[in-house]
Motif scaffolding. Structure first.
Motif, PDB file in Angstrom:
ATOM      1  N   ASP A   1       0.933  -1.753   0.028  1.00  0.00           N
ATOM      2  CA  ASP A   1       0.321   0.214  -0.759  1.00  0.00           C
ATOM      3  C   ASP A   1       1.384   1.507  -0.049  1.00  0.00           C
ATOM      4  OD1 ASP A   1      -1.317   2.167   0.834  1.00  0.00           O
ATOM      5  OD2 ASP A   1      -3.063   1.302   1.757  1.00  0.00           O
ATOM      6  N   ILE A   2       0.841   2.030  -1.077  1.00  0.00           N
ATOM      7  CA  ILE A   2       1.890   3.149  -1.553  1.00  0.00           C
ATOM      8  C   ILE A   2       1.541   4.293  -0.285  1.00  0.00           C
ATOM      9  CG2 ILE A   2       0.570   4.633  -3.258  1.00  0.00           C
ATOM     10  CD1 ILE A   2       4.711   4.262  -3.228  1.00  0.00           C
ATOM     11  N   VAL A   3       0.430   4.452   0.077  1.00  0.00           N
ATOM     12  CA  VAL A   3      -0.109   5.643   1.117  1.00  0.00           C
ATOM     13  C   VAL A   3       1.152   4.851   2.643  1.00  0.00           C
ATOM     14  CG1 VAL A   3      -1.658   6.850   2.502  1.00  0.00           C
ATOM     15  CG2 VAL A   3      -1.584   6.774  -0.006  1.00  0.00           C
ATOM     16  N   ALA A   4       0.326   3.814   2.766  1.00  0.00           N
ATOM     17  CA  ALA A   4       0.928   3.029   4.492  1.00  0.00           C
ATOM     18  C   ALA A   4       2.388   3.689   3.814  1.00  0.00           C
ATOM     19  CB  ALA A   4       0.248   2.202   4.955  1.00  0.00           C
ATOM     20  N   LEU A   5       3.051   2.962   3.182  1.00  0.00           N
ATOM     21  CA  LEU A   5       4.359   2.786   2.631  1.00  0.00           C
ATOM     22  C   LEU A   5       5.018   4.751   2.900  1.00  0.00           C
ATOM     23  CD1 LEU A   5       7.051   1.358   2.414  1.00  0.00           C
ATOM     24  CD2 LEU A   5       6.569   1.785   0.262  1.00  0.00           C
ATOM     25  N   GLY A   6       4.227   5.268   2.530  1.00  0.00           N
ATOM     26  CA  GLY A   6       4.891   6.718   2.248  1.00  0.00           C
ATOM     27  C   GLY A   6       4.191   7.022   3.833  1.00  0.00           C
ATOM     28  N   CYS A   7       3.254   7.187   4.322  1.00  0.00           N
ATOM     29  CA  CYS A   7       3.168   6.966   6.359  1.00  0.00           C
ATOM     30  C   CYS A   7       4.452   6.764   6.816  1.00  0.00           C
ATOM     31  CB  CYS A   7       1.876   6.526   6.393  1.00  0.00           C
ATOM     32  SG  CYS A   7       0.711   8.048   5.898  1.00  0.00           S
ATOM     33  N   ILE A   8       4.481   5.335   6.277  1.00  0.00           N
ATOM     34  CA  ILE A   8       6.466   4.868   7.879  1.00  0.00           C
ATOM     35  C   ILE A   8       7.142   5.937   7.665  1.00  0.00           C
ATOM     36  CG2 ILE A   8       7.294   2.943   7.155  1.00  0.00           C
ATOM     37  CD1 ILE A   8       4.911   1.303   8.391  1.00  0.00           C
ATOM     38  N   LEU A   9       6.983   6.369   5.852  1.00  0.00           N
ATOM     39  CA  LEU A   9       8.670   6.522   5.800  1.00  0.00           C
ATOM     40  C   LEU A   9       8.709   8.002   6.377  1.00  0.00           C
ATOM     41  CD1 LEU A   9       9.470   5.524   1.994  1.00  0.00           C
ATOM     42  CD2 LEU A   9      10.575   4.881   3.633  1.00  0.00           C
ATOM     43  N   TYR A  10       7.335   8.131   5.892  1.00  0.00           N
ATOM     44  CA  TYR A  10       7.289   9.637   7.081  1.00  0.00           C
ATOM     45  C   TYR A  10       7.610   9.483   8.626  1.00  0.00           C
ATOM     46  CZ  TYR A  10       5.464  13.853   9.215  1.00  0.00           C
ATOM     47  OH  TYR A  10       5.479  15.558   9.700  1.00  0.00           O
ATOM     48  N   LEU A  11       7.616   8.874   8.618  1.00  0.00           N
ATOM     49  CA  LEU A  11       7.627   8.926  10.276  1.00  0.00           C
ATOM     50  C   LEU A  11       8.972   7.767  10.534  1.00  0.00           C
ATOM     51  CD1 LEU A  11       6.141   7.951  13.018  1.00  0.00           C
ATOM     52  CD2 LEU A  11       6.725   5.561  12.921  1.00  0.00           C
ATOM     53  N   LEU A  12       9.830   7.171   9.676  1.00  0.00           N
ATOM     54  CA  LEU A  12      11.309   7.484   9.880  1.00  0.00           C
ATOM     55  C   LEU A  12      11.351   8.407   9.474  1.00  0.00           C
ATOM     56  CD1 LEU A  12      11.209   3.631   8.617  1.00  0.00           C
ATOM     57  CD2 LEU A  12      11.120   4.323  10.983  1.00  0.00           C
ATOM     58  N   GLY A  13      11.499   9.378   8.922  1.00  0.00           N
ATOM     59  CA  GLY A  13      11.752  10.675   8.292  1.00  0.00           C
ATOM     60  C   GLY A  13      11.710  11.607   9.596  1.00  0.00           C
ATOM     61  N   LYS A  14      10.582  11.616  10.422  1.00  0.00           N
ATOM     62  CA  LYS A  14      10.172  12.532  11.721  1.00  0.00           C
ATOM     63  C   LYS A  14      11.445  12.497  12.096  1.00  0.00           C
ATOM     64  CE  LYS A  14       6.458  13.424  14.401  1.00  0.00           C
ATOM     65  NZ  LYS A  14       6.794  13.034  15.604  1.00  0.00           N
ATOM     66  N   LEU A  15      11.554  11.143  12.675  1.00  0.00           N
ATOM     67  CA  LEU A  15      12.328  10.695  14.038  1.00  0.00           C
ATOM     68  C   LEU A  15      13.390  10.928  13.446  1.00  0.00           C
ATOM     69  CD1 LEU A  15      10.473   6.955  14.846  1.00  0.00           C
ATOM     70  CD2 LEU A  15      10.920   9.483  16.045  1.00  0.00           C
TER      71      LEU A  15
END
Length: 196
Positions: A130-144
């Motif tokens: 799921d591209i949206v979920a993958l983008g959200c995970i990448l955002y979460l990791l980038g935010k951290l």
């Protein structure tokens, strides 16, 4: 979320009695490892476009985060699984703070647990491409990563009326990762049984 909103009505006396407090925990008040996630900063004044807003913005932002979580993560969970996730992520995040953030004297808020909840909710979808979920995970990791490198934005600290405990975000996400691996919730629907 209703329990968290109800606890906010107790004001500073309840916050002080329930918050994560390193000295009190060392003195045997172990419940604070969990209850610190359920109370929030009492409030601050926000000025935006000439309007003044008063209130518990810390609580509001965390409740809004839970709403976003529910919208982004469609997997239906039983109340028992929700409770287990919140309790274990709260305890894991607080243990991370206790053992690895010795300078953090006290903490309140749900944002650390929410980082773990987002990881648990998004990872099954991301593994299904799921591209949206993958983008959200990448955002979460980038935010951290950004928070660890640059710290919290001053605007965030002004909005909630206190210092953002960035270590809680990191330990919440780590707790979510450990939880997902132990309960295998990244790969199949999670049920209440502990042995799954």
């Amino acid at each position: 979320m209703a329990l968290i909103a109800l606890l906010a009505l107790g004001g500073e006396p309840w916050i002080n009695a329930l918050r994560y407090d390193r000295v009190a925990i060392a003195g045997g008040e172990w419940w604070r490892l969990l209850t610190g996630n359920l109370v929030h900063l009492p409030g601050n004044t926000i000025v935006w476009e000439g309007f003044r807003f008063h209130g518990p913005w810390h609580l509001f932002l965390n409740e809004l985060g839970v709403l976003v979580l529910v919208l982004l993560c469609p997997e239906r969970l039983s109340a028992a699984v929700w409770a287990r996730r919140v309790i274990l992520l709260g305890l894991g995040m607080s243990a991370g703070l206790y053992f690895y953030a010795p300078d953090l004297r006290w903490y309140v808020g749900l944002s650390g647990v929410m980082h773990g909840l987002f990881l648990l909710g998004l990872m099954p979808q991301a593994l299904k491409k799921d591209i949206v979920a993958l983008g959200c995970i990448l955002y979460l990791l980038g935010k951290l990563g950004y928070e660890l490198y640059a710290g919290a934005p001053v605007s965030d600290e002004h909005a909630i009326g206190g210092k953002v405990a960035l270590d809680s975000h990191l330990w919440g996400a780590i707790s979510g990762l450990v939880y997902g691996l132990v309960f295998r919730s990244f790969w199949k629907p999670e049920r209440w049984a502990f042995w799954r």
